[in-house]
Design an enzyme around this catalytic site. Structure first.
Site, mmCIF file in Angstrom:
data_model
loop_
_atom_site.group_PDB
_atom_site.id
_atom_site.type_symbol
_atom_site.label_atom_id
_atom_site.label_comp_id
_atom_site.label_asym_id
_atom_site.label_seq_id
_atom_site.Cartn_x
_atom_site.Cartn_y
_atom_site.Cartn_z
ATOM 1 N N ASP A 34 -65.157 75.114 -2.983
ATOM 2 C CA ASP A 34 -64.495 74.437 -3.719
ATOM 3 C C ASP A 34 -63.992 75.329 -5.626
ATOM 4 O OD1 ASP A 34 -63.682 73.487 -1.651
ATOM 5 O OD2 ASP A 34 -64.352 71.789 -2.301
ATOM 6 N N ASP A 38 -60.847 77.599 -6.558
ATOM 7 C CA ASP A 38 -60.477 76.680 -8.069
ATOM 8 C C ASP A 38 -59.811 77.883 -9.347
ATOM 9 O OD1 ASP A 38 -59.699 74.584 -7.053
ATOM 10 O OD2 ASP A 38 -61.262 73.250 -7.599
ATOM 11 N N GLU A 115 -24.638 54.699 16.224
ATOM 12 C CA GLU A 115 -26.284 55.299 17.293
ATOM 13 C C GLU A 115 -26.924 54.064 17.071
ATOM 14 O OE1 GLU A 115 -27.288 59.256 16.818
ATOM 15 O OE2 GLU A 115 -25.416 59.315 17.453
ATOM 16 N N LYS A 117 -30.709 53.633 15.240
ATOM 17 C CA LYS A 117 -31.134 53.735 14.169
ATOM 18 C C LYS A 117 -33.250 53.906 14.924
ATOM 19 C CE LYS A 117 -32.783 55.228 9.830
ATOM 20 N NZ LYS A 117 -33.625 55.089 9.421
ATOM 21 N N ASP A 119 -36.663 53.509 14.929
ATOM 22 C CA ASP A 119 -37.915 54.009 13.890
ATOM 23 C C ASP A 119 -39.334 54.625 14.836
ATOM 24 O OD1 ASP A 119 -38.968 52.747 11.814
ATOM 25 O OD2 ASP A 119 -39.799 50.551 12.166
ATOM 26 N N TYR A 231 -30.318 63.226 18.822
ATOM 27 C CA TYR A 231 -29.718 62.604 18.046
ATOM 28 C C TYR A 231 -29.055 63.762 17.382
ATOM 29 C CZ TYR A 231 -33.570 61.805 14.782
ATOM 30 O OH TYR A 231 -33.957 62.232 14.279
ATOM 31 N N LYS A 294 -21.862 57.933 12.492
ATOM 32 C CA LYS A 294 -21.863 59.094 12.398
ATOM 33 C C LYS A 294 -20.173 59.936 12.629
ATOM 34 C CE LYS A 294 -26.558 60.771 13.659
ATOM 35 N NZ LYS A 294 -26.845 61.165 14.583
ATOM 36 N N LYS A 318 -28.750 49.103 7.849
ATOM 37 C CA LYS A 318 -29.556 48.413 8.545
ATOM 38 C C LYS A 318 -29.027 47.265 8.707
ATOM 39 C CE LYS A 318 -32.902 51.172 6.824
ATOM 40 N NZ LYS A 318 -34.110 51.729 6.525
ATOM 41 N N CYS A 408 -59.397 31.094 -13.813
ATOM 42 C CA CYS A 408 -59.426 32.152 -12.811
ATOM 43 C C CYS A 408 -60.899 31.964 -12.124
ATOM 44 C CB CYS A 408 -59.538 32.332 -13.622
ATOM 45 S SG CYS A 408 -60.055 34.742 -13.521
ATOM 46 N N CYS A 411 -63.472 34.731 -13.088
ATOM 47 C CA CYS A 411 -64.319 34.225 -13.806
ATOM 48 C C CYS A 411 -64.376 32.949 -13.952
ATOM 49 C CB CYS A 411 -64.275 35.511 -15.198
ATOM 50 S SG CYS A 411 -63.185 34.807 -15.855
ATOM 51 N N CYS A 426 -55.133 34.947 -16.573
ATOM 52 C CA CYS A 426 -56.497 34.619 -16.661
ATOM 53 C C CYS A 426 -56.712 35.129 -18.454
ATOM 54 C CB CYS A 426 -57.113 35.020 -16.195
ATOM 55 S SG CYS A 426 -59.023 35.351 -16.883
ATOM 56 N N CYS A 431 -63.024 39.455 -17.982
ATOM 57 C CA CYS A 431 -62.774 39.213 -16.183
ATOM 58 C C CYS A 431 -62.607 40.705 -15.621
ATOM 59 C CB CYS A 431 -61.234 37.896 -16.350
ATOM 60 S SG CYS A 431 -61.284 38.253 -14.767
HETATM 61 S S1 IVH Z 1 -29.389 61.199 12.485
HETATM 62 C C1 IVH Z 1 -28.076 64.203 9.377
HETATM 63 N N1 IVH Z 1 -29.875 59.181 13.918
HETATM 64 O O1 IVH Z 1 -33.722 58.723 10.425
HETATM 65 C C2 IVH Z 1 -28.365 63.368 10.009
HETATM 66 N N2 IVH Z 1 -30.945 59.834 12.478
HETATM 67 O O2 IVH Z 1 -33.336 58.504 7.529
HETATM 68 C C3 IVH Z 1 -29.751 62.980 10.086
HETATM 69 N N3 IVH Z 1 -33.333 58.606 13.533
HETATM 70 O O3 IVH Z 1 -34.674 61.365 9.525
HETATM 71 C C4 IVH Z 1 -30.137 61.840 10.915
HETATM 72 N N4 IVH Z 1 -32.064 57.293 14.762
HETATM 73 O O4 IVH Z 1 -35.572 60.772 11.535
HETATM 74 C C5 IVH Z 1 -30.465 59.777 13.014
HETATM 75 N N5 IVH Z 1 -29.700 57.924 15.657
HETATM 76 C C6 IVH Z 1 -30.158 58.666 14.778
HETATM 77 C C7 IVH Z 1 -31.488 58.225 14.577
HETATM 78 C C8 IVH Z 1 -31.699 59.535 12.918
HETATM 79 C C9 IVH Z 1 -33.679 57.578 13.674
HETATM 80 C C10 IVH Z 1 -34.493 59.201 11.730
HETATM 81 C C11 IVH Z 1 -34.614 60.348 11.828
HETATM 82 C C12 IVH Z 1 -33.772 60.868 9.881
HETATM 83 C C13 IVH Z 1 -33.906 59.187 9.359
HETATM 84 C C14 IVH Z 1 -32.770 58.840 8.423
#
Ligand code: IVH
Length: 674
Positions: A34, A38, A115, A117, A119, A231, A294, A318, A408, A411, A426, A431
């Site tokens: 390493d 470096d 659509e 989103k 997770d 998507y 979209k 959200k 606290c 201490c 505290c 402490c």
């Molecule tokens: S569209 C330019 N569609 O959300 C279009 N994203 O914050 C970009 N995701 O990184 C994404 N479901 O991982 C799109 N139906 C959906 C989605 C989706 C989940 C996630 C994706 C993206 C993040 C965006």
């Protein structure tokens, strides 16, 4: 050294380092220590600093900050992987619609595709002539990890596509974006099995998915129930006219597309459908955290374009955070580095939005009073996205609430409550909890960044009398033998630690200022102060008024600074840090070379993504200067919407003008390399 020699040396060194990087990161078979490695990097950095024009974007020094995963090759995405701006309510959805209408001609009709989103973890798939050729993670959006071997094991991802359809749609070369995820039920079962086997468990399905796709053994990936929804279809192809049509084509090609998407002809219809999706979420077998909206027409998407890292034509909506009810078993009072004592709820473990929760924050005493929080009560907890779960309500609350500790908990010193604050403190600066907290903060990532000096090591070193203040860190090198006596500290670990401590002496002044742990002086504030005053001495001798003349610095901060720096206990510690060789002045040449450094900018017109002051601050942080009016010394003018006389003057004087988009690009580039 003449230019030609420098060029050759930079080339040879880069090649050598790349070879070592390959050995280390890809093959996991390093052939050099390493330390020697470096030295090579330092030599290259020095040469590049002397010859900034010879720095190529693919130089090994330009990789810093991107997290390299051993054994995975890096892939530069053909189209960057963007993220989405968030909206949280109907008002923000209406704003999104208004901005779109303003960005398009008055007679344009806008349709939206709505659509779920998902997770999970985003993935990019490349197909050439109907064959899956690449699978890449998002990485930093520009460069990701090549996980093709892992992706190929996921059965719902087609490896080849029907030739006739490829021809029909002109898709010889294209990319598909989608979300990898794991169903909640599968996640729980797998996690339980891991628990029984004494293996590490995962916090939620998303983390499990992320861990799986970066597993180095594709056989393991093949055994895990990873799923995908795609998507997004990207290709140089005029025929791809809309998101709804693209999803249909993807489905026809054999990809897995989420069934719950809908084309809406107005923002009102979008709102209604978002409501339906939110209601239906309860019955889904996988985690989602909202909807994505979209603009349907690809032509309109192109007109609207992107801002920095996200498209203007799409947003995330959200959903409200998920809630659960559970028993508040007890309250723990935690002592932080400033002595502030904060309450934490110890809960009967409960499963919520993908993970099991047994602790939640209670913020402070005011919150406990406001919600009538008391041990033994049933409480409602909430979690949104990545945020730490919090208690939002007490079921059947009465007038009673938990009382703060009289002393606290660490201490047993007296606690006090400053007049203007809700927190209790505290009073004992010695402490152990405060001492440890201050040292942990000092060594942490955004501060001195001393690798290896995390929470548990600091605790161990404080408990064994090695550290009393953070200045003691720099005396540890004289105690190597004694350190070796400690549990879990072998030669290698100690030597790496001592080296990391030595290296930290090169951290710039702004980091040192932040690391000191002055109240109200966060990382950004420290940067601002460092770039304004340049030295600690200048801050010490500045008057209160002078300090407050710095943009965004108010009385709270100037008083904190004065209190800290005038304190007799802190002065000897600072003297020792100076002697150890830490940076107490802003070395102006230290900022990496970038487009903005030492250039003068005039901002005019209105920008979409920044207030003008904010944009100015960004420029200054990168070593550039802002001017109020256009003159001979102006190097660039950044012109937002409806820029007027300043723009005219710039044109007259032949001063280069940047559009907002160009400015944002330069900013992103400079930050990435900086
Ligand atoms: S569209 C330019 N569609 O959300 C279009 N994203 O914050 C970009 N995701 O990184 C994404 N479901 O991982 C799109 N139906 C959906 C989605 C989706 C989940 C996630 C994706 C993206 C993040 C965006």
């Amino acid at each position: 050294m003449d230019k030609e020699t420098a060029r050759r040396k930079i080339h040879d060194l880069s090649e050598l380092i790349r070879q070592h990087d390959h050995n280390y990161y890809v093959l996991a078979q390093p052939t050099i220590s390493d330390y020697d490695y470096d030295q090579l990097v330092k030599e290259l950095e020095k040469l590049e600093q002397e010859h900034p024009d010879l720095v190529s974007p693919d130089s090994p020094t330009q990789r810093v900050g991107k997290d390299l995963i051993k054994n995975f090759e890096q892939i530069t995405h053909r189209y960057p992987m963007l993220s989405l701006a968030n909206t949280y309510n109907e008002g923000e959805l209406l704003d999104f619609d208004r901005r779109n209408r303003e960005g398009l001609a008055a007679d344009e009709k806008i349709e939206y595709m709505v659509e779920y989103k998902i997770d999970g973890v985003s993935i990019s798939l490349t197909y050439e002539n109907g064959q899956l050729t690449k699978g890449a993670t998002r990485g930093d959006g520009v460069v990701g990890d090549d996980v093709t071997a892992n992706v190929r094991t996921i059965k719902s991802i087609p490896l080849t596509l029907p030739k006739d359809l490829i021809k029909k749609y002109g898709l010889n070369s294209f990319e598909v974006r989608g979300e990898l995820y794991m169903e909640v039920k599968e996640f729980r079962e797998l996690n339980e099995r891991r628990l029984e086997a004494g293996e590490k468990t995962f916090a939620n399905p998303r983390n499990f998915t992320a861990g799986t796709i970066k597993t180095q053994d594709p056989k393991i990936v093949a055994q895990r129930p990873l799923q995908i929804f795609v998507y997004y279809l990207l290709a140089e192809n005029e025929n791809l006219s809309s998101q709804s049509e693209n999803l249909r084509i993807l489905k026809e090609l054999g990809f897995r597309v989420n069934p719950a998407s809908k084309l809406c002809s107005s923002i009102e219809a979008v709102k209604t459908y978002c409501g339906e999706l939110e209601e239906a979420r309860e019955n889904l077998p996988y985690e989602i955290d909202g909807a994505v909206i979209k603009v349907n027409s690809v032509r309109q998407q192109k007109i609207l374009g992107n801002v920095a890292k996200s498209p203007r034509w799409a947003v995330a909506y959200k959903f409200k955070a998920k809630q659960a009810e559970t028993l508040l078993k007890s309250i723990t009072w935690q002592v932080g580095r400033t002595g502030a004592i904060t309450p934490v709820a110890e809960l009967e473990p409960v499963f919520l939005a993908g993970s099991t929760i047994s602790r939640a924050t209670l913020h402070n005493m005011d919150e406990i009073k406001r919600l009538h929080i008391k041990e033994g009560k049933m409480v409602v907890i909430e979690k949104g996205g990545d945020v730490i779960p919090k208690v939002v309500k007490v079921v059947n609350a009465d007038d009673d609430y938990a009382s703060p500790p009289a002393e606290c908990p660490v201490c047993q010193s007296k606690v006090f409550n400053p007049d203007d604050e809700v927190a209790i403190y505290c009073e004992n600066l010695e402490c152990p909890a405060q001492v440890k907290g201050r040292i942990i903060h000092f060594a942490a990532k955004g501060a001195m960044d001393i690798e290896g000096m995390g929470e548990s090591l600091v605790e161990q070193l404080v408990d064994n009398g090695f550290l009393h203040t953070y200045a003691d860190i720099y005396d540890l090198k004289e105690k190597r033998e004694a350190l070796l006596e400690l549990e879990r500290l072998g030669e290698k670990k100690v030597d790496n630690l001592l080296k990391a401590i030595e290296d930290s002496k090169n951290q710039p002044f702004s980091r040192v200022l932040f690391a000191l742990g002055i109240r109200n002086v966060g990382a950004n504030m420290a940067k601002k102060l460092a770039s304004h005053f340049k030295t600690l001495d200048a801050i010490v001798s500045a008057t209160k008024e002078e300090i407050e003349s710095v943009y965004e610095v108010g009385e709270t901060i100037s008083l904190s600074l004065k209190n800290f720096l005038d304190d007799e206990k802190h002065q000897p510690v600072i003297v020792r840090l100076r002697k150890a060789g830490l940076q107490f002045h802003d070395d102006v040449t230290e900022a990496k070379d970038n487009f903005f450094k030492n250039n003068n900018f005039v901002l005019t017109g209105s920008l979409n993504s920044y207030q003008r002051e904010e944009a100015g601050r960004e420029i200054e942080l990168l070593g550039g200067h802002t001017m109020a009016s256009v003159g001979k010394k102006t190097n660039y003018v950044i012109a937002g919407e409806s820029a007027g006389s300043k723009l005219d003057k710039a044109k007259k004087l032949g001063i280069p003008v940047l559009t907002e988009e160009e400015f944002l690009e330069k900013l992103q580039e400079a930050k990435k390399n900086g």
